[in-house]
Design an enzyme around this catalytic site. Sequence first.
Site, mmCIF file in Angstrom:
data_model
loop_
_atom_site.group_PDB
_atom_site.id
_atom_site.type_symbol
_atom_site.label_atom_id
_atom_site.label_comp_id
_atom_site.label_asym_id
_atom_site.label_seq_id
_atom_site.Cartn_x
_atom_site.Cartn_y
_atom_site.Cartn_z
ATOM 1 N N HIS A 173 0.811 -1.223 0.000
ATOM 2 C CA HIS A 173 0.000 0.000 0.000
ATOM 3 C C HIS A 173 0.842 1.269 0.000
ATOM 4 O O HIS A 173 0.341 2.349 -0.344
ATOM 5 C CB HIS A 173 -0.939 -0.013 1.213
ATOM 6 C CG HIS A 173 -2.210 0.745 1.011
ATOM 7 N ND1 HIS A 173 -2.291 1.894 0.257
ATOM 8 C CD2 HIS A 173 -3.468 0.534 1.480
ATOM 9 C CE1 HIS A 173 -3.541 2.345 0.274
ATOM 10 N NE2 HIS A 173 -4.269 1.535 1.000
ATOM 11 N N GLU A 359 -10.145 -0.010 -19.907
ATOM 12 C CA GLU A 359 -10.319 -0.559 -21.259
ATOM 13 C C GLU A 359 -9.034 -1.257 -21.725
ATOM 14 O O GLU A 359 -8.115 -0.628 -22.236
ATOM 15 C CB GLU A 359 -10.689 0.553 -22.244
ATOM 16 C CG GLU A 359 -12.059 1.159 -22.023
ATOM 17 C CD GLU A 359 -13.186 0.293 -22.564
ATOM 18 O OE1 GLU A 359 -12.888 -0.796 -23.093
ATOM 19 O OE2 GLU A 359 -14.349 0.709 -22.461
#
Length: 415
Positions: A173, A359
């Site tokens: 993280h 995408e």
Amino acid sequence: MGTICEEPKPSLLQDLKISIENVSLVFPSQKTERKYSMFLSNIDKVLNFPVETVHFFAAHKEFPPPLVAEKLKSSLEKLLVPYDFLAGRVRTNPENGRLEIECNAAGIGFAVASSHYTLDDVGNLVYPNPAFGQLICKSLDSNLLESDDQPLCNVQVTSFRCGGFAIGFITNHVTFDGLSFKIFLDNLAAAIAADADCTPLPLTPCNDRLLLAARSPPRVDFPHFELAKFHDSNPPPVFDATSEDLDFKALSWDKETSPNPQDRVSTLLYAVNIRPRLVPPLPVSYTGNAVLTAYATAKCEEIEEGPFGRIVEMVWEGARRVTDEYARSVIDWGEIYQGFPNGEFLVSSWWKLGFEEVEYPWGRPRYSCPVVFHRKDIILLFPDIQDKNGVNVLVSLPRQQMIKFETLFRNYLAC
């Protein structure tokens, strides 16, 4: 009205029958001129723990899984040039004791695997299944590494018998927050589509973590009830696993519904993006952690008897509290004290991060989700797989508490 996901737990596959076919390291395609240490902000340094996400894709005749793995690996090599810190290793600076990233081009992990099952065999992807952890390459064997330090990122491509596949990421993280990881995925998808070294990325990453450095001298101008100090030289992890047996549930929640509060004082913690709140604003493509923990606290009487709109208002007020001055005060607090977020539970919203909108050349993910972890004080919000206006609420509680929670949830929806 909202509904509870009724997928029976026994129907979930507990073993995805994964076979690991290959594990390797991926290095930047261009050698960097020198090694250097990346400063980590006081927000970054308390987030030294792994985050696991899995992204499922339907079969695509032009992109069989072996080709996906090949293109993904090649594009990661290119992306590790502007994201050079990702190929580094976390270490403690021996001079000042601060956590930092040694940008040494040591590489990230890359695994190729296969499952005995089809995606349909896996079942409802929305339902929290701990077995999805098998789609993550959690660590590398020491014989692949120059030292015992594990990579900051591992990627695993797992093919299913139907031709579908999953891409699993595990990242420390300290490298990204949710928003910057989404930009990383957008850049990765663009790099795969371009299939060329010279094509510019949609968003050039801003790796300057000094933008969130503490002031000198540090100045704490506000009380920070959302933070707790600790004085141990070996602080506990911010998010640690519980030894209790937990049930995991995904509760569907549309925009017309909301949960019934419990009959006790409650402190809610939730993340607020500070990029647009700072003066001047942080670059949109800032790669580090630029979220702070906001809080809302109320007595049980106020929660139970007051209008729900008041609860929403308290949460809104908690977010509004996070101004530029407040954010700088939190960062400076972390320079003076060691501490971590302090509350009864944390709501982490993955709802609008947009992982499912990336995408790729083979299309958008069929579903993207975090891998459930053994924590009962964290609630995750993420998009519904069918209702684009809906939200799934991932709850993990001991069995008896889960039964009570479901009852309260049902009672509220019946109102």
